[in-house]
Scaffold this motif. Structure first.
Motif, PDB file in Angstrom:
ATOM      1  N   GLU A   1       0.947  -1.141  -0.020  1.00  0.00           N
ATOM      2  CA  GLU A   1       0.200  -0.050  -0.052  1.00  0.00           C
ATOM      3  C   GLU A   1       0.914   1.250  -0.032  1.00  0.00           C
ATOM      4  O   GLU A   1       0.572   2.273  -0.639  1.00  0.00           O
ATOM      5  N   ILE A   2       1.829   1.192   0.886  1.00  0.00           N
ATOM      6  CA  ILE A   2       3.020   2.513   0.797  1.00  0.00           C
ATOM      7  C   ILE A   2       3.485   2.559  -0.641  1.00  0.00           C
ATOM      8  O   ILE A   2       3.681   3.878  -1.055  1.00  0.00           O
TER       9      ILE A   2
ATOM     10  N   PHE B   1      10.571  18.442  -1.079  1.00  0.00           N
ATOM     11  CA  PHE B   1       9.771  17.242  -1.587  1.00  0.00           C
ATOM     12  C   PHE B   1       9.939  16.031  -0.428  1.00  0.00           C
ATOM     13  O   PHE B   1       8.450  15.579  -0.282  1.00  0.00           O
ATOM     14  N   PHE B   2      10.905  15.832   0.029  1.00  0.00           N
ATOM     15  CA  PHE B   2      11.004  14.911   0.964  1.00  0.00           C
ATOM     16  C   PHE B   2      10.108  14.891   2.307  1.00  0.00           C
ATOM     17  O   PHE B   2       9.509  14.078   2.790  1.00  0.00           O
ATOM     18  N   ALA B   3      10.148  16.100   2.667  1.00  0.00           N
ATOM     19  CA  ALA B   3       9.286  16.535   3.859  1.00  0.00           C
ATOM     20  C   ALA B   3       7.980  16.282   3.538  1.00  0.00           C
ATOM     21  O   ALA B   3       7.311  15.976   4.532  1.00  0.00           O
ATOM     22  N   GLY B   4       7.127  16.709   2.403  1.00  0.00           N
ATOM     23  CA  GLY B   4       6.026  16.383   2.182  1.00  0.00           C
ATOM     24  C   GLY B   4       5.654  14.970   2.147  1.00  0.00           C
ATOM     25  O   GLY B   4       4.701  14.414   2.694  1.00  0.00           O
ATOM     26  N   MET B   5       6.561  14.224   1.540  1.00  0.00           N
ATOM     27  CA  MET B   5       6.194  12.725   1.065  1.00  0.00           C
ATOM     28  C   MET B   5       6.371  12.023   2.707  1.00  0.00           C
ATOM     29  O   MET B   5       5.602  11.043   2.906  1.00  0.00           O
ATOM     30  N   ALA B   6       7.481  12.478   3.635  1.00  0.00           N
ATOM     31  CA  ALA B   6       7.645  11.643   4.741  1.00  0.00           C
ATOM     32  C   ALA B   6       6.278  12.181   5.492  1.00  0.00           C
ATOM     33  O   ALA B   6       5.806  11.145   6.466  1.00  0.00           O
TER      34      ALA B   6
ATOM     35  N   ALA C   1       3.194  12.517   4.648  1.00  0.00           N
ATOM     36  CA  ALA C   1       2.068  11.806   4.095  1.00  0.00           C
ATOM     37  C   ALA C   1       2.344  10.171   4.301  1.00  0.00           C
ATOM     38  O   ALA C   1       1.327   9.513   5.088  1.00  0.00           O
ATOM     39  N   HIS C   2       3.513   9.746   4.421  1.00  0.00           N
ATOM     40  CA  HIS C   2       3.930   8.497   4.732  1.00  0.00           C
ATOM     41  C   HIS C   2       3.531   8.340   6.231  1.00  0.00           C
ATOM     42  O   HIS C   2       2.927   7.180   6.469  1.00  0.00           O
ATOM     43  N   GLU C   3       3.780   9.183   7.349  1.00  0.00           N
ATOM     44  CA  GLU C   3       3.314   9.142   8.507  1.00  0.00           C
ATOM     45  C   GLU C   3       1.953   8.673   8.604  1.00  0.00           C
ATOM     46  O   GLU C   3       1.282   8.154   9.352  1.00  0.00           O
ATOM     47  N   GLY C   4       1.245   9.872   7.845  1.00  0.00           N
ATOM     48  CA  GLY C   4      -0.187   9.746   7.859  1.00  0.00           C
ATOM     49  C   GLY C   4      -0.897   8.483   7.492  1.00  0.00           C
ATOM     50  O   GLY C   4      -1.784   7.999   7.869  1.00  0.00           O
ATOM     51  N   TRP C   5      -0.239   7.957   6.314  1.00  0.00           N
ATOM     52  CA  TRP C   5      -0.857   6.780   5.674  1.00  0.00           C
ATOM     53  C   TRP C   5      -0.589   5.578   6.830  1.00  0.00           C
ATOM     54  O   TRP C   5      -1.615   4.901   6.972  1.00  0.00           O
ATOM     55  N   LEU C   6       0.565   5.498   7.474  1.00  0.00           N
ATOM     56  CA  LEU C   6       0.848   4.564   8.518  1.00  0.00           C
ATOM     57  C   LEU C   6      -0.330   4.718   9.755  1.00  0.00           C
ATOM     58  O   LEU C   6      -0.982   3.822  10.269  1.00  0.00           O
ATOM     59  N   ARG C   7      -0.600   6.017   9.933  1.00  0.00           N
ATOM     60  CA  ARG C   7      -1.476   6.089  11.003  1.00  0.00           C
ATOM     61  C   ARG C   7      -2.834   5.509  10.734  1.00  0.00           C
ATOM     62  O   ARG C   7      -3.638   5.178  11.560  1.00  0.00           O
TER      63      ARG C   7
END
Length: 163
Positions: free
Chosen positions: A34-35, A115-120, A122-128
């Motif tokens: 999913e990630i 770019f990475f800060a935004g992606m990171a 989002a990644h944290e939000g997806w895991l949450r």
């Protein structure tokens, strides 16, 4: 195919270590899939690119390509290809410190950091979101317990390096 299908009924009860390993593996595979899908859909990025950018984000002075390869567990050739692609996108630059062409260091550009800060985030939000049905207390408990499992596994390695 779900890996847990391999272990069923009485066999699962008699082999709890196997069942636990398969459960951890299938859960990791489910979340990783999913990630990967979300990274591709929302950022046009791959998980190896995300991992490489994460390493460079932690090391603001950059990293040698060999060290990036070791940390991301990707071959030197693949790291070079990833860095070239990210450089073409303006997210990474390659430098040769002190003019030594034998050493190449990759660093994030300001665009890459943003770019990475935004992606990171989002990644944290997806895991949450994916773990929303699990209580914070259970997550903390599982962290402790899986930590013990990791220590046990590490104690019984037969010469292989830890990932």
């Amino acid at each position: 195919m779900d890996l847990e299908i391999i272990v069923q009924g009485a066999q699962a009860e008699s082999k709890p270590e196997l069942k636990l390993w398969l459960r951890l593996l299938s859960t990791t595979k489910l979340i990783s899939h999913e990630i990967r899908r979300r990274l591709r859909a929302e950022y046009g990025a791959t998980l190896p690119q995300f991992d490489l950018l994460a390493q460079l984000y932690r090391e603001r002075d950059g990293l040698r390509l060999g060290e990036l390869s070791r940390r991301t567990m990707v071959t030197n050739g693949n790291v070079t290809g990833l860095v070239e692609r990210l450089e073409a996108d303006g997210l990474v630059v390659r430098e040769t410190p002190d003019g030594d062409r034998r050493v190449t260091v990759a660093k994030l550009t300001p665009k890459g950091e943003e770019f990475f800060a935004g992606m990171a985030a989002a990644h944290e939000g997806w895991l949450r979101d994916m773990m929303a049905d699990v209580s914070p207390e259970l997550i903390q408990s599982m962290l402790r317990e899986v930590g013990l499992l990791k220590i046990s596994a590490r104690n019984h390695l037969s010469g292989a390096e830890e990932e």
